[in-house]
Design a protein around this motif. Structure first.
Motif, short mmCIF file in Angstrom:
data_model
loop_
_atom_site.label_atom_id
_atom_site.label_comp_id
_atom_site.label_asym_id
_atom_site.label_seq_id
_atom_site.Cartn_x
_atom_site.Cartn_y
_atom_site.Cartn_z
N ILE A 135 0.87 -1.17 0.00
CA ILE A 135 0.00 0.00 0.00
C ILE A 135 0.91 1.22 0.00
O ILE A 135 1.75 1.37 0.89
N LEU A 136 0.75 2.08 -1.01
CA LEU A 136 1.57 3.27 -1.14
C LEU A 136 0.73 4.51 -0.92
O LEU A 136 -0.48 4.50 -1.15
N THR A 137 1.41 5.59 -0.50
CA THR A 137 0.72 6.85 -0.25
C THR A 137 1.60 8.01 -0.68
O THR A 137 2.83 7.88 -0.73
N SER A 138 0.97 9.12 -0.99
CA SER A 138 1.70 10.34 -1.32
C SER A 138 0.73 11.50 -1.35
O SER A 138 -0.44 11.33 -1.67
N GLY A 139 1.23 12.66 -1.03
CA GLY A 139 0.47 13.88 -1.18
C GLY A 139 0.93 14.66 -2.40
O GLY A 139 0.38 15.70 -2.72
N LYS A 140 1.94 14.12 -3.11
CA LYS A 140 2.54 14.84 -4.24
C LYS A 140 2.33 14.15 -5.58
O LYS A 140 2.16 14.82 -6.59
N VAL A 141 2.42 12.84 -5.60
CA VAL A 141 2.29 12.10 -6.87
C VAL A 141 1.16 11.08 -6.74
O VAL A 141 0.80 10.66 -5.65
N ARG A 142 0.63 10.70 -7.89
CA ARG A 142 -0.42 9.68 -7.92
C ARG A 142 -0.01 8.67 -8.98
O ARG A 142 -0.20 8.90 -10.17
N PRO A 143 0.60 7.54 -8.55
CA PRO A 143 1.06 6.56 -9.53
C PRO A 143 -0.13 5.85 -10.20
O PRO A 143 -1.20 5.73 -9.61
N ASN A 144 0.09 5.41 -11.43
CA ASN A 144 -0.96 4.61 -12.06
C ASN A 144 -0.78 3.16 -11.65
O ASN A 144 0.24 2.78 -11.07
N VAL A 145 -1.76 2.33 -11.93
CA VAL A 145 -1.75 0.94 -11.45
C VAL A 145 -0.56 0.15 -11.98
O VAL A 145 -0.08 -0.76 -11.31
N GLU A 146 -0.07 0.51 -13.16
CA GLU A 146 1.08 -0.21 -13.71
C GLU A 146 2.37 0.07 -12.94
O GLU A 146 3.31 -0.72 -12.99
N GLN A 147 2.44 1.19 -12.27
CA GLN A 147 3.64 1.56 -11.54
C GLN A 147 3.77 0.86 -10.18
O GLN A 147 4.85 0.78 -9.63
N SER A 176 -0.38 -5.56 -8.08
CA SER A 176 -1.73 -5.03 -7.78
C SER A 176 -1.78 -4.33 -6.43
O SER A 176 -2.79 -4.38 -5.73
N GLY A 177 -0.68 -3.69 -6.06
CA GLY A 177 -0.66 -2.93 -4.82
C GLY A 177 -1.67 -1.80 -4.88
O GLY A 177 -2.20 -1.46 -5.94
N LYS A 178 -1.95 -1.21 -3.75
CA LYS A 178 -2.96 -0.17 -3.63
C LYS A 178 -2.31 1.19 -3.35
O LYS A 178 -1.18 1.27 -2.86
N PHE A 179 -3.06 2.24 -3.65
CA PHE A 179 -2.60 3.60 -3.40
C PHE A 179 -3.70 4.36 -2.66
O PHE A 179 -4.88 4.21 -2.97
N ILE A 180 -3.28 5.16 -1.68
CA ILE A 180 -4.21 6.06 -0.98
C ILE A 180 -3.52 7.42 -0.88
O ILE A 180 -2.36 7.52 -0.45
N GLY A 181 -4.20 8.46 -1.36
CA GLY A 181 -3.61 9.80 -1.35
C GLY A 181 -3.63 10.43 0.03
O GLY A 181 -4.50 10.15 0.84
N LYS A 182 -2.64 11.29 0.27
CA LYS A 182 -2.60 12.07 1.50
C LYS A 182 -3.29 13.39 1.24
O LYS A 182 -3.16 13.94 0.15
N PRO A 183 -4.00 13.94 2.19
CA PRO A 183 -4.32 13.33 3.48
C PRO A 183 -5.44 12.30 3.29
O PRO A 183 -6.36 12.50 2.51
N GLN A 228 -8.43 9.59 4.85
CA GLN A 228 -9.38 9.38 5.94
C GLN A 228 -8.94 8.14 6.72
O GLN A 228 -8.60 7.12 6.11
N GLU A 229 -8.96 8.21 8.04
CA GLU A 229 -8.51 7.08 8.87
C GLU A 229 -9.32 5.82 8.57
O GLU A 229 -8.75 4.74 8.46
N ARG A 230 -10.65 5.95 8.45
CA ARG A 230 -11.49 4.77 8.16
C ARG A 230 -11.10 4.11 6.85
O ARG A 230 -11.05 2.90 6.75
N GLN A 231 -10.88 4.94 5.84
CA GLN A 231 -10.50 4.44 4.52
C GLN A 231 -9.15 3.72 4.58
O GLN A 231 -8.96 2.66 3.99
N PHE A 232 -8.22 4.31 5.31
CA PHE A 232 -6.88 3.73 5.50
C PHE A 232 -6.96 2.37 6.18
O PHE A 232 -6.41 1.38 5.70
N VAL A 233 -7.68 2.30 7.29
CA VAL A 233 -7.82 1.03 8.03
C VAL A 233 -8.52 -0.01 7.16
O VAL A 233 -8.10 -1.18 7.12
N ALA A 234 -9.54 0.39 6.43
CA ALA A 234 -10.26 -0.56 5.56
C ALA A 234 -9.34 -1.12 4.48
O ALA A 234 -9.41 -2.32 4.16
N LEU A 235 -8.45 -0.30 3.95
CA LEU A 235 -7.51 -0.75 2.92
C LEU A 235 -6.54 -1.78 3.50
O LEU A 235 -6.27 -2.82 2.88
N VAL A 236 -6.05 -1.53 4.71
CA VAL A 236 -5.13 -2.47 5.36
C VAL A 236 -5.88 -3.77 5.72
O VAL A 236 -5.36 -4.86 5.50
#
Length: 124
Positions: free
Chosen positions: A86-98, A102-109, A111-119
């Motif tokens: 699971i990757l995160t960033s407030g600056k870049v948004r990688p595409n699924v191929e990067q 099939s890892g996941k991405f969540i943008g900063k900032p 939501q805590e609920r969304q983050f926990v659900a992803l994990v």
């Protein structure tokens, strides 16, 4: 948490910003996960080499040092394909191929609920 380590849900949080890293650790700990932490990719690789029970790598993409979070995710996937990414960033948004495996991405900032659900989904 059960003493049976095979049932543990261990997450490695990697972020060079201490406040952001500590916040993620607190959120995950409150949600019942065991959490390890690293300030950069090199420290994360050392931890992964010595902790076989890590199930999820949660890493920032933009980090100083020998590699960024995308490079770390690629390296971890080649070494330990059993670890969900699971990757995160407030600056870049990688595409699924990067993002490997099939890892996941969540943008900063995030939501805590969304983050926990992803994990939680990564362990399901």
């Amino acid at each position: 948490m059960s003493a049976d380590t095979s049932q543990r849900r261990v997450v490695l949080v990697v972020d060079d910003e201490p406040f952001i890293r500590i916040n993620a650790i607190d959120v995950l700990t409150d949600a019942g996960f065991d959490v390890l932490e690293a300030a950069d990719a090199d420290e994360a690789l050392e931890i992964i080499a010595t902790h076989s029970k890590i199930g999820v790598l949660f890493t920032d993409i933009n980090m100083p040092g020998s590699m960024d979070g995308l490079d770390l995710a690629r390296r971890v996937h080649s070494m330990r394909p059993d670890i969900h990414l699971i990757l995160t960033s407030g600056k870049v948004r990688p595409n699924v191929e990067q993002i490997p495996d099939s890892g996941k991405f969540i943008g900063k900032p995030y939501q805590e609920r969304q983050f926990v659900a992803l994990v939680q989904a990564a362990f399901a």
